[in-house]
Design a protein around this motif. Sequence first.
Motif, mmCIF file in Angstrom:
data_model
loop_
_atom_site.group_PDB
_atom_site.id
_atom_site.type_symbol
_atom_site.label_atom_id
_atom_site.label_comp_id
_atom_site.label_asym_id
_atom_site.label_seq_id
_atom_site.Cartn_x
_atom_site.Cartn_y
_atom_site.Cartn_z
ATOM 1 N N UNK A 268 -26.842 -6.201 38.695
ATOM 2 C CA UNK A 268 -27.557 -6.568 37.540
ATOM 3 C C UNK A 268 -27.894 -5.436 36.736
ATOM 4 N N UNK A 269 -27.987 -4.325 37.339
ATOM 5 C CA UNK A 269 -28.374 -2.980 36.698
ATOM 6 C C UNK A 269 -27.384 -2.012 36.597
ATOM 7 N N UNK A 270 -26.126 -2.451 36.797
ATOM 8 C CA UNK A 270 -25.004 -1.486 36.784
ATOM 9 C C UNK A 270 -24.153 -1.576 35.307
ATOM 10 N N UNK A 271 -23.216 -0.893 35.359
ATOM 11 C CA UNK A 271 -22.428 -1.019 34.266
ATOM 12 C C UNK A 271 -21.494 -2.284 34.128
ATOM 13 N N UNK A 272 -21.459 -2.967 35.121
ATOM 14 C CA UNK A 272 -20.609 -4.114 35.234
ATOM 15 C C UNK A 272 -21.401 -5.638 35.924
ATOM 16 N N UNK A 273 -22.483 -5.729 35.135
ATOM 17 C CA UNK A 273 -23.395 -6.780 35.646
ATOM 18 C C UNK A 273 -22.655 -7.972 35.657
ATOM 19 N N UNK B 298 -22.109 -14.263 46.895
ATOM 20 C CA UNK B 298 -22.092 -14.294 45.465
ATOM 21 C C UNK B 298 -23.281 -14.017 44.691
ATOM 22 N N UNK B 299 -24.504 -14.868 45.282
ATOM 23 C CA UNK B 299 -25.812 -14.507 44.562
ATOM 24 C C UNK B 299 -26.282 -13.264 44.702
ATOM 25 N N UNK B 300 -26.030 -12.741 46.100
ATOM 26 C CA UNK B 300 -26.552 -11.433 46.291
ATOM 27 C C UNK B 300 -25.966 -10.277 45.706
ATOM 28 N N UNK B 301 -24.592 -10.243 45.640
ATOM 29 C CA UNK B 301 -23.540 -9.416 44.831
ATOM 30 C C UNK B 301 -24.030 -9.507 43.184
ATOM 31 N N UNK B 302 -24.300 -10.414 42.608
ATOM 32 C CA UNK B 302 -24.759 -10.556 41.282
ATOM 33 C C UNK B 302 -26.005 -9.840 41.091
ATOM 34 N N UNK C 220 -18.654 -10.213 38.963
ATOM 35 C CA UNK C 220 -18.549 -11.517 39.964
ATOM 36 C C UNK C 220 -17.862 -12.729 38.878
ATOM 37 N N UNK C 221 -18.520 -12.810 37.968
ATOM 38 C CA UNK C 221 -18.142 -14.033 37.128
ATOM 39 C C UNK C 221 -16.986 -13.646 36.445
ATOM 40 N N UNK C 222 -16.530 -12.320 35.906
ATOM 41 C CA UNK C 222 -15.308 -12.051 35.446
ATOM 42 C C UNK C 222 -14.215 -12.214 36.451
ATOM 43 N N UNK C 223 -14.603 -12.115 37.835
ATOM 44 C CA UNK C 223 -13.546 -12.286 38.628
ATOM 45 C C UNK C 223 -13.316 -13.745 39.238
#
Length: 161
Positions: free
Chosen positions: A48-53, A40-44, A56-59
Amino acid sequence: LCFFFFKQKTAYEISACLVGSEMCIRDRYQRRVHGFNLLMDRLEANLKNTNRPGLITDIFGGAFANDVICEDCPHRSAVKDKFLALNLQIHNKRNITEGLNSFIEEEKLSGSNSYHCTVCDKRVNARKRASLGVLPNVLVITLKRFEFDFQRKYPCCSLLA
């Protein structure tokens, strides 16, 4: 179990592939416990610099509600702690339901473990309890099946698998 590139994989196998060399934790039991958090840390970090930062938290994002209730006055301390996975102790439990019941079981705070009430301005007996304050869209439960035996220096595994 998940499917990754059309092959069935466990979350641990996926995290090992994605996290790669950053997964340098000595003990294999620790790797399994921390694999999801590392993933999760790696995915977050990669989002970070995308249109959906906050994807992970939303899901997976939820919050615990930790309440401490003073027994001398009506004061209640409520603290919310965010989580991505529910770490559930199932060692010496017969099933997951017992683990969940143990998680939300109320604890009595008294004696040397008493609570300092800010309203009473003294140490008092209190009740402490945890609950799921905000449920995530997808609830991930990490099963803590191990307890470390300090004499043998080896983790003991629960029979519940």
